[in-house]
Design a protein around this motif. Structure first.
Motif, PDB file in Angstrom:
ATOM      1  N   THR A  10       0.844  -1.208   0.000  1.00  0.00           N
ATOM      2  CA  THR A  10       0.000   0.000   0.000  1.00  0.00           C
ATOM      3  C   THR A  10       0.878   1.257   0.000  1.00  0.00           C
ATOM      4  OG1 THR A  10      -0.193   0.135   2.428  1.00  0.00           O
ATOM      5  CG2 THR A  10      -1.893  -1.129   1.259  1.00  0.00           C
ATOM      6  N   LYS A  18       0.937  10.209  -4.697  1.00  0.00           N
ATOM      7  CA  LYS A  18       1.483  11.518  -4.333  1.00  0.00           C
ATOM      8  C   LYS A  18       2.348  12.068  -5.471  1.00  0.00           C
ATOM      9  CE  LYS A  18       1.167  11.012   0.675  1.00  0.00           C
ATOM     10  NZ  LYS A  18       1.829  10.800   1.964  1.00  0.00           N
ATOM     11  N   ARG A  54      -5.377  15.600   1.869  1.00  0.00           N
ATOM     12  CA  ARG A  54      -4.676  14.776   2.873  1.00  0.00           C
ATOM     13  C   ARG A  54      -3.323  15.398   3.244  1.00  0.00           C
ATOM     14  NH1 ARG A  54      -3.497   8.438   1.374  1.00  0.00           N
ATOM     15  NH2 ARG A  54      -1.570   8.069   2.526  1.00  0.00           N
ATOM     16  N   GLY A  79       4.548   4.075  10.457  1.00  0.00           N
ATOM     17  CA  GLY A  79       4.158   3.569   9.132  1.00  0.00           C
ATOM     18  C   GLY A  79       4.429   4.632   8.082  1.00  0.00           C
ATOM     19  N   ASP A 103       8.754   1.912  10.040  1.00  0.00           N
ATOM     20  CA  ASP A 103       7.919   1.091   9.140  1.00  0.00           C
ATOM     21  C   ASP A 103       8.449  -0.334   9.202  1.00  0.00           C
ATOM     22  OD1 ASP A 103       6.347   0.110   6.780  1.00  0.00           O
ATOM     23  OD2 ASP A 103       5.972   2.249   6.494  1.00  0.00           O
ATOM     24  N   ASN A 150       7.961  -3.558  13.736  1.00  0.00           N
ATOM     25  CA  ASN A 150       6.543  -3.871  13.574  1.00  0.00           C
ATOM     26  C   ASN A 150       5.769  -3.129  14.660  1.00  0.00           C
ATOM     27  OD1 ASN A 150       4.007  -4.980  13.475  1.00  0.00           O
ATOM     28  ND2 ASN A 150       4.731  -7.079  13.184  1.00  0.00           N
ATOM     29  N   LEU A 151       4.864  -2.274  14.266  1.00  0.00           N
ATOM     30  CA  LEU A 151       4.123  -1.453  15.231  1.00  0.00           C
ATOM     31  C   LEU A 151       3.223  -2.296  16.133  1.00  0.00           C
ATOM     32  CD1 LEU A 151       3.126   1.448  12.802  1.00  0.00           C
ATOM     33  CD2 LEU A 151       4.909   1.516  14.566  1.00  0.00           C
ATOM     34  N   GLU A 177      -0.456   8.037   9.027  1.00  0.00           N
ATOM     35  CA  GLU A 177      -1.217   8.393   7.815  1.00  0.00           C
ATOM     36  C   GLU A 177      -1.574   7.100   7.094  1.00  0.00           C
ATOM     37  OE1 GLU A 177       0.915  11.311   5.473  1.00  0.00           O
ATOM     38  OE2 GLU A 177      -0.363  10.959   3.735  1.00  0.00           O
ATOM     39  N   CYS A 178      -2.828   6.714   7.185  1.00  0.00           N
ATOM     40  CA  CYS A 178      -3.309   5.466   6.577  1.00  0.00           C
ATOM     41  C   CYS A 178      -2.521   4.257   7.070  1.00  0.00           C
ATOM     42  CB  CYS A 178      -3.222   5.539   5.053  1.00  0.00           C
ATOM     43  SG  CYS A 178      -4.674   6.261   4.352  1.00  0.00           S
TER      44      CYS A 178
HETATM   45  C1  LIG Z   1      -0.865   3.198   3.027  1.00  0.00           C
HETATM   46  S1  LIG Z   1       0.816   3.154   3.468  1.00  0.00           S
HETATM   47  C2  LIG Z   1       1.044   4.835   4.010  1.00  0.00           C
HETATM   48  C3  LIG Z   1       2.462   5.295   3.989  1.00  0.00           C
HETATM   49  C4  LIG Z   1       2.657   6.742   4.475  1.00  0.00           C
HETATM   50  N1  LIG Z   1       2.203   6.899   5.833  1.00  0.00           N
HETATM   51  C5  LIG Z   1       1.898   7.681   3.551  1.00  0.00           C
HETATM   52  O1  LIG Z   1       0.786   8.076   3.899  1.00  0.00           O
HETATM   53  O2  LIG Z   1       2.412   8.006   2.478  1.00  0.00           O
HETATM   54  C6  LIG Z   1       0.782   2.257   5.012  1.00  0.00           C
HETATM   55  C7  LIG Z   1       2.152   2.091   5.627  1.00  0.00           C
HETATM   56  O3  LIG Z   1       2.018   1.574   6.959  1.00  0.00           O
HETATM   57  C8  LIG Z   1       2.989   0.581   7.163  1.00  0.00           C
HETATM   58  N2  LIG Z   1       2.512  -0.325   8.208  1.00  0.00           N
HETATM   59  C9  LIG Z   1       1.274  -0.873   8.325  1.00  0.00           C
HETATM   60  N3  LIG Z   1       1.224  -1.704   9.389  1.00  0.00           N
HETATM   61  C10 LIG Z   1       2.457  -1.646   9.979  1.00  0.00           C
HETATM   62  C11 LIG Z   1       3.035  -2.290  11.115  1.00  0.00           C
HETATM   63  N4  LIG Z   1       2.348  -3.164  11.851  1.00  0.00           N
HETATM   64  N5  LIG Z   1       4.313  -2.020  11.428  1.00  0.00           N
HETATM   65  C12 LIG Z   1       5.042  -1.144  10.662  1.00  0.00           C
HETATM   66  N6  LIG Z   1       4.549  -0.516   9.574  1.00  0.00           N
HETATM   67  C13 LIG Z   1       3.275  -0.767   9.234  1.00  0.00           C
HETATM   68  C14 LIG Z   1       3.083  -0.109   5.795  1.00  0.00           C
HETATM   69  O4  LIG Z   1       4.262  -0.864   5.645  1.00  0.00           O
HETATM   70  C15 LIG Z   1       3.019   1.082   4.851  1.00  0.00           C
HETATM   71  O5  LIG Z   1       4.273   1.648   4.594  1.00  0.00           O
END
Ligand SMILES: C[S@@+](CC[C@H](N)C(=O)[O-])C[C@H]1O[C@@H](n2cnc3c(N)ncnc32)[C@H](O)[C@@H]1O
Length: 315
Positions: A10, A18, A54, A79, A103, A150-151, A177-178
């Motif tokens: 994603t 963007k 956004r 993330g 991330d 890992n969050l 953000e998302c």
């Molecule tokens: C939709 S992308 C958004 C990226 C950035 N925040 C943006 O808006 O451009 C979601 C991001 O969250 C990270 N992510 C989701 N769950 C995560 C977790 N449990 N631990 C670390 N990163 C996570 C994904 O790897 C990804 O890079």
């Protein structure tokens, strides 16, 4: 595809959307093209305007936080993906004392590689003596840190933030953000609670989906499902109330959530006028629906009365 791989992908979507909008002239970002390739497909004006709202909406709050704390603060971007906010703030002389991006290691490894190999990214993260510490997944510069974690694993996050020298007594802005929607609600709640338990003065900005139980929301869920990406955190994204309560239930004394159509109305009128003239929009209704299904939530804890209550969207 394992579900974490789908979540990781994603980030490619977000960064390509963007880049596409930047190249159309919606906002300026000289760095996004250094981190992601040009998207092969055409993006509709609705998508571009949604991304514009956004990026601008989040930036409006981030800049207020930085000015209020006179940059004597930290930002932790959870993330972060290929986000470029650090470099843009640096160009504006608005960089905080420390900017940390977290991330999955798969994502941070790619970002480390891009930073290492692109001079204009590298120059801004290096110490005065040009020194940076970098391994496969993590990078530590003077006031910029990128770490793989890992969050869902708070101990891992905690250990990584310690390596970045994060100071729990300094005002700290967390950004997501998302991101939270890709985690089980109990995991995101643990994360939010851990922040309020451990950080003295803190502000959280969360951008993500809302009204996900209606017809349009279901289409969004099906669309991601078709790409093997499930949304385990969707229950927090059912309504403005559920988005607000996720903060109030995890130790945040104040929280507010605005749908993106309201945020859009608060953005500077002249700039809205400019971007609305970039591309012809066939159906305003589709844009309204899209904006109504995303929101910016913000919450804070301000025991030292720094003035976080003044940070808002009032034009
Ligand atoms: C939709 S992308 C958004 C990226 C950035 N925040 C943006 O808006 O451009 C979601 C991001 O969250 C990270 N992510 C989701 N769950 C995560 C977790 N449990 N631990 C670390 N990163 C996570 C994904 O790897 C990804 O890079």
């Amino acid at each position: 595809m394992a579900s974490d791989d789908a979540v990781i992908s994603t980030n490619d979507d977000a960064s390509q959307c963007k880049r596409y909008a930047v190249e159309k002239g919606y906002w300026t970002d000289p760095y996004i093209s250094l981190l992601t390739g040009r998207p092969s497909n055409i993006h509709t004006p609705e998508i571009n305007r949604g991304y514009y709202a956004r990026v601008k909406g989040i930036r409006l709050l981030v800049e207020q936080f930085l000015r209020m704390t006179q940059c004597e603060c930290q930002i932790v971007n959870l993330g972060a993906g290929f986000d470029t906010t650090f470099w843009i703030l640096k160009d504006q002389n608005l960089a905080p004392k420390s900017f940390v991006e977290v991330d999955f290691p798969t994502v941070t490894a790619k970002k480390c590689h891009f930073i290492k190999s692109r001079k204009s990214l590298l120059q801004k993260v290096a110490n005065e003596d040009g020194d940076i510490k970098i391994d496969k997944y993590d990078l530590h510069g003077s006031n910029y840190h990128l770490v793989g974690a890992n969050l869902r694993n708070i101990n891992e996050l905690d250990a990584k933030l310690k390596l970045c020298g994060v100071d729990r007594n300094l005002p700290t802005l967390f950004l997501a953000e998302c991101v939270l929607i890709y985690m089980e609600v109990n995991h995101s709640a643990t994360l939010l609670q851990w922040i309020t338990d451990n950080f003295m003065s803190t502000f959280f900005i969360n951008y993500e989906q809302v009204h996900m139980s209606d017809k349009f929301g279901q289409i969004m869920i099906d669309n991601l499902k078709s790409r093997q990406c499930s949304l385990p955190g969707v229950m927090a994204c059912i309504s403005v109330q559920s988005q607000t309560e996720r903060f109030l239930n995890t130790g945040w004394p104040y929280a507010d959530v605005l749908e993106m159509n309201h945020v859009y109305e608060c953005l500077p009128r002249a700039d809205i006028h400019r971007i609305e003239n970039l591309e012809f929009l066939d159906e305003r209704e589709l844009l309204d629906q899209l904006l109504a299904h995303y929101c910016i939530g913000y919450a804070y804890k301000d025991p030292n009365s720094i003035g976080f209550h003044k940070i808002n969207f009032s034009p």
